[in-house]
Design a protein around this motif. Structure first.
Motif, PDB file in Angstrom:
ATOM      1  N   ILE B  15     -16.618  21.700  -7.288  1.00  0.00           N
ATOM      2  CA  ILE B  15     -15.413  20.882  -7.447  1.00  0.00           C
ATOM      3  C   ILE B  15     -15.557  19.664  -6.540  1.00  0.00           C
ATOM      4  O   ILE B  15     -15.916  19.810  -5.368  1.00  0.00           O
ATOM      5  CB  ILE B  15     -14.145  21.639  -6.998  1.00  0.00           C
ATOM      6  CG1 ILE B  15     -14.029  22.981  -7.713  1.00  0.00           C
ATOM      7  CG2 ILE B  15     -12.898  20.799  -7.224  1.00  0.00           C
ATOM      8  CD1 ILE B  15     -12.976  23.883  -7.111  1.00  0.00           C
ATOM      9  N   ALA B  16     -15.342  18.491  -7.093  1.00  0.00           N
ATOM     10  CA  ALA B  16     -15.378  17.280  -6.271  1.00  0.00           C
ATOM     11  C   ALA B  16     -14.113  16.478  -6.533  1.00  0.00           C
ATOM     12  O   ALA B  16     -13.787  16.192  -7.681  1.00  0.00           O
ATOM     13  CB  ALA B  16     -16.615  16.455  -6.614  1.00  0.00           C
ATOM     14  N   MET B  17     -13.392  16.177  -5.458  1.00  0.00           N
ATOM     15  CA  MET B  17     -12.203  15.315  -5.581  1.00  0.00           C
ATOM     16  C   MET B  17     -12.480  14.049  -4.783  1.00  0.00           C
ATOM     17  O   MET B  17     -12.908  14.117  -3.637  1.00  0.00           O
ATOM     18  CB  MET B  17     -10.956  16.023  -5.038  1.00  0.00           C
ATOM     19  CG  MET B  17     -10.613  17.300  -5.783  1.00  0.00           C
ATOM     20  SD  MET B  17      -9.208  18.160  -5.052  1.00  0.00           S
ATOM     21  CE  MET B  17      -7.845  17.223  -5.741  1.00  0.00           C
ATOM     22  N   ARG B  18     -12.238  12.903  -5.423  1.00  0.00           N
ATOM     23  CA  ARG B  18     -12.532  11.628  -4.773  1.00  0.00           C
ATOM     24  C   ARG B  18     -11.300  10.758  -4.755  1.00  0.00           C
ATOM     25  O   ARG B  18     -10.811  10.360  -5.812  1.00  0.00           O
ATOM     26  CB  ARG B  18     -13.632  10.878  -5.549  1.00  0.00           C
ATOM     27  CG  ARG B  18     -14.993  11.516  -5.523  1.00  0.00           C
ATOM     28  CD  ARG B  18     -15.772  11.160  -4.263  1.00  0.00           C
ATOM     29  NE  ARG B  18     -16.982  11.985  -4.210  1.00  0.00           N
ATOM     30  CZ  ARG B  18     -17.023  13.216  -3.694  1.00  0.00           C
ATOM     31  NH1 ARG B  18     -15.940  13.758  -3.170  1.00  0.00           N
ATOM     32  NH2 ARG B  18     -18.141  13.900  -3.692  1.00  0.00           N
ATOM     33  N   ASN B  19     -10.819  10.476  -3.544  1.00  0.00           N
ATOM     34  CA  ASN B  19      -9.750   9.492  -3.381  1.00  0.00           C
ATOM     35  C   ASN B  19      -8.552   9.749  -4.310  1.00  0.00           C
ATOM     36  O   ASN B  19      -8.041   8.841  -4.961  1.00  0.00           O
ATOM     37  CB  ASN B  19     -10.332   8.096  -3.623  1.00  0.00           C
ATOM     38  CG  ASN B  19      -9.470   7.025  -2.978  1.00  0.00           C
ATOM     39  OD1 ASN B  19      -8.682   7.331  -2.073  1.00  0.00           O
ATOM     40  ND2 ASN B  19      -9.588   5.806  -3.437  1.00  0.00           N
ATOM     41  N   VAL B  20      -8.147  11.027  -4.400  1.00  0.00           N
ATOM     42  CA  VAL B  20      -7.066  11.384  -5.322  1.00  0.00           C
ATOM     43  C   VAL B  20      -5.719  10.993  -4.719  1.00  0.00           C
ATOM     44  O   VAL B  20      -5.431  11.297  -3.562  1.00  0.00           O
ATOM     45  CB  VAL B  20      -7.097  12.892  -5.626  1.00  0.00           C
ATOM     46  CG1 VAL B  20      -5.898  13.285  -6.483  1.00  0.00           C
ATOM     47  CG2 VAL B  20      -8.388  13.256  -6.331  1.00  0.00           C
ATOM     48  N   LYS B  21      -4.928  10.269  -5.521  1.00  0.00           N
ATOM     49  CA  LYS B  21      -3.605   9.856  -5.063  1.00  0.00           C
ATOM     50  C   LYS B  21      -2.553  10.354  -6.038  1.00  0.00           C
ATOM     51  O   LYS B  21      -2.765  10.336  -7.250  1.00  0.00           O
ATOM     52  CB  LYS B  21      -3.527   8.332  -4.978  1.00  0.00           C
ATOM     53  CG  LYS B  21      -4.419   7.774  -3.889  1.00  0.00           C
ATOM     54  CD  LYS B  21      -4.233   6.291  -3.716  1.00  0.00           C
ATOM     55  CE  LYS B  21      -5.194   5.817  -2.607  1.00  0.00           C
ATOM     56  NZ  LYS B  21      -5.169   4.388  -2.409  1.00  0.00           N
ATOM     57  N   LYS B  22      -1.444  10.819  -5.478  1.00  0.00           N
ATOM     58  CA  LYS B  22      -0.346  11.265  -6.319  1.00  0.00           C
ATOM     59  C   LYS B  22       0.962  11.013  -5.590  1.00  0.00           C
ATOM     60  O   LYS B  22       1.115  11.395  -4.424  1.00  0.00           O
ATOM     61  CB  LYS B  22      -0.488  12.765  -6.629  1.00  0.00           C
ATOM     62  CG  LYS B  22       0.664  13.360  -7.416  1.00  0.00           C
ATOM     63  CD  LYS B  22       0.635  12.916  -8.863  1.00  0.00           C
ATOM     64  CE  LYS B  22       1.863  13.365  -9.621  1.00  0.00           C
ATOM     65  NZ  LYS B  22       1.927  12.776 -10.968  1.00  0.00           N
ATOM     66  N   ALA B  23       1.883  10.358  -6.271  1.00  0.00           N
ATOM     67  CA  ALA B  23       3.199  10.116  -5.681  1.00  0.00           C
ATOM     68  C   ALA B  23       4.271  10.576  -6.647  1.00  0.00           C
ATOM     69  O   ALA B  23       4.080  10.524  -7.861  1.00  0.00           O
ATOM     70  CB  ALA B  23       3.366   8.634  -5.373  1.00  0.00           C
ATOM     71  N   PHE B  24       5.372  11.083  -6.113  1.00  0.00           N
ATOM     72  CA  PHE B  24       6.540  11.394  -6.934  1.00  0.00           C
ATOM     73  C   PHE B  24       7.607  10.380  -6.583  1.00  0.00           C
ATOM     74  O   PHE B  24       8.188  10.456  -5.492  1.00  0.00           O
ATOM     75  CB  PHE B  24       7.041  12.817  -6.667  1.00  0.00           C
ATOM     76  CG  PHE B  24       6.032  13.874  -7.032  1.00  0.00           C
ATOM     77  CD1 PHE B  24       5.890  14.292  -8.348  1.00  0.00           C
ATOM     78  CD2 PHE B  24       5.212  14.434  -6.066  1.00  0.00           C
ATOM     79  CE1 PHE B  24       4.961  15.254  -8.696  1.00  0.00           C
ATOM     80  CE2 PHE B  24       4.286  15.397  -6.400  1.00  0.00           C
ATOM     81  CZ  PHE B  24       4.159  15.803  -7.724  1.00  0.00           C
ATOM     82  N   GLY B  25       7.828   9.431  -7.464  1.00  0.00           N
ATOM     83  CA  GLY B  25       8.733   8.342  -7.144  1.00  0.00           C
ATOM     84  C   GLY B  25       8.183   7.577  -5.954  1.00  0.00           C
ATOM     85  O   GLY B  25       7.019   7.157  -5.961  1.00  0.00           O
TER      86      GLY B  25
END
Lengths: 257, 266
Positions: B15-25
């Protein structure tokens, strides 16, 4: 602040909700026709909606038929039109009261249960679990309920119609002194296929609406017990209102000249 | 856990995650999250409540869509996959949910056999045998298999959830706070079961927890999530000598330290 702003915001919110609901409905309906199907789940929903709702629908239509006979007698007797009672009872029941009353009762019984069950599944991550187990929630939860709602409601209403007419017969014959044979003959002679058919079309649409509202509000419920409670209320209220609106529209479609 | 020998050193990440961004509102939950999990490795993500631990798992599972960044499984980018390809990826992943998320309308064994019956179309009698075997692996009897999930205690539910997660012989297993809500002894037992099951299935494990005792038992490697970023990643043995004040405060559960808790400001 511009006084029109809240009005515009409310309208936009309404459009957004309508769009979401439409997409949800299309998605759910499309899965009713695409495999895999879940016959066990469909069967269980059918029993729940069709069989276990029989007492509620039967009682409702029985008393509706009885009160119709009694009420129209007190009115019609004033101008000696008692003979029309069998027709009034059977037409009102098959065209309007059967499907509408059954629809409203089913909205309370089934729509609420669906919203509560699916809503609880949402807040306890069971719907997420379904997705991680490679099972589409629309196929597994929504489609069986839509199928069962749409197919079982006409059957329920058909049985309800018969029970309702029987209720009118009971009151007319045993209380108002009608002749048994004439009553049944009058009932039968004035009844047309379209009267019953339009009622059954209504029933199918109402069944779909109840299941759709139950699934939609349950599926989108948020935030624990309170969220599930709100979802349940919304499912019943919106299903009831939609039933009354759809009832008018279908009547217009069938009987407007 | 000492599975270092089995983890290939030079392999590409599972599994590789790169620079993952997540915002709620306006609330930014993941703000450039990076993570590599090597095949056969057990990585634990630690961090306080509300730091985005669950969100990171949900992004990998496709339950949430990140706003930006990249997630690869077996070298294949999984964001923007079609529903069908997504299902194929999810078929490789098992997940133990925080409250087990058992389906309460069906029996325990049907829960465990869920993927086998619904996904693979296996005959119910055969799936039932496999489910009972998996229940045995987590220390539950066949009699429990016939019960309804609502009749089980918290520890039993976790075990059933674990049996369901491993039933499809997944390559990857996610554990969302596996010991939360359990007493310390039951927590320890579940940890041992997790280690045993992950090893038996030969899976890669990714766990999120804030239970440090549990993390020490499960992890090969630990990463700490703070304000949407991983601020420290290293082998579990280095946990106490990280030299990172945030990690030090968290691991030792100190009320005083650099970690910015909104509740302390008031």
């Amino acid at each position: 602040m511009n006084p029109l702003r809240p009005l515009g915001a409310a309208f936009l919110n309404f459009l957004e909700a309508a769009g979401r609901l439409t997409l949800f409905a299309l998605n759910g309906l499309s899965h009713c026709f695409r495999p895999p199907f879940y016959p066990r789940l469909i069967g269980r929903q059918m029993i729940d909606i069709g069989y276990y709702s029989l007492p509620v629908v039967g009682l409702t239509t029985l008393f509706a038929g009885m009160v119709l006979a009694l009420q129209s007698y007190t009115g019609f007797a004033r101008f000696s039109a008692e003979g029309a009672i069998p027709n009034v009872v059977v037409l009102s029941l098959t065209r309007e009261l059967g499907p509408v009353l059954a629809g409203l009762m089913i909205a309370g019984r089934i729509g609420a249960a669906m919203a509560a069950e699916i809503g609880t599944m949402r807040v306890t991550e069971q719907i997420d679990a379904l997705e991680t187990l490679s099972t589409n929630p629309f196929k597994y939860l929504v489609a069986p309920r839509l199928i069962a709602g749409t197919t079982m409601m006409p059957l329920l209403v058909l049985i309800g119609d018969v029970i309702g007419v029987f209720g009118g017969y009971l009151v007319s014959v045993y209380k108002l002194g009608f002749n048994q044979i004439t009553y049944i003959q009058n009932t039968w002679n004035f009844l047309e296929f379209q009267d019953v058919f339009s009622g059954l079309v209504k029933a199918a649409v109402f069944g779909l609406l109840v299941a759709l509202m139950g699934c939609y509000h349950g599926y989108n419920s948020r935030g624990g017990a309170q969220g599930v409670g709100t979802a349940t209320t919304n499912a019943v209220v919106s299903a009831s209102i939609l039933i009354l609106i759809a009832n008018y529209m279908i009547t217009e479609l069938f009987f407007a000249q | 856990m000492t599975r270092t020998a089995t983890a290939p050193v030079q392999a590409s990440p599972k599994i590789a995650m790169r620079n993952v961004k997540k915002a709620f509102g306006s609330k930014v939950v993941l703000d450039g999250f990076d993570l590599d999990v090597m095949p056969g490795e057990s990585v634990v993500i630690i961090g306080g409540s509300g730091t985005g631990k669950s969100v990171s798992l949900k992004c990998i599972l496709g339950l949430l869509n990140p706003d930006s960044g990249e997630i690869d499984i077996d070298g294949q980018p999984i964001l923007g996959l079609s529903k069908q390809d997504r299902d194929a990826v999810n078929a490789k992943i098992g997940m133990l949910f925080q409250n087990a998320a058992l389906f309460d309308s069906i029996s325990v064994w049907e829960n465990v056999a869920f993927t086998l019956v619904q996904g693979e179309g296996m005959a119910r009698s055969k799936a039932r045998d496999i489910a009972m075997e998996k229940l045995g692996q987590v220390g539950l009897s066949a009699e429990i298999g016939e019960r309804n999930p609502a009749q089980l205690s918290g520890g039993m539910r976790k075990r059933v959830g674990l049996a369901r997660a491993i039933a499809g012989d997944p390559d990857i297993i996610f554990f969302d706070e596996p010991t939360t809500g359990l007493d310390p002894i039951m927590g320890h037992i579940i940890d041992k079961l997790i280690v045993k099951c992950v090893r038996e299935v030969g899976a890669t494990a990714l766990t999120i927890t804030h239970d440090m005792a549990s993390a020490r038992r499960i992890a090969d490697r630990v990463t700490m999530l703070y304000k949407g970023k991983n601020i420290w990643t290293d082998r579990i043995e280095k946990l106490d000598s990280s030299g990172n004040p945030y990690v030090h405060q968290f691991v030792n559960g100190l009320a005083e330290g650099p970690i910015d808790l909104p509740i302390l400001k008031n």
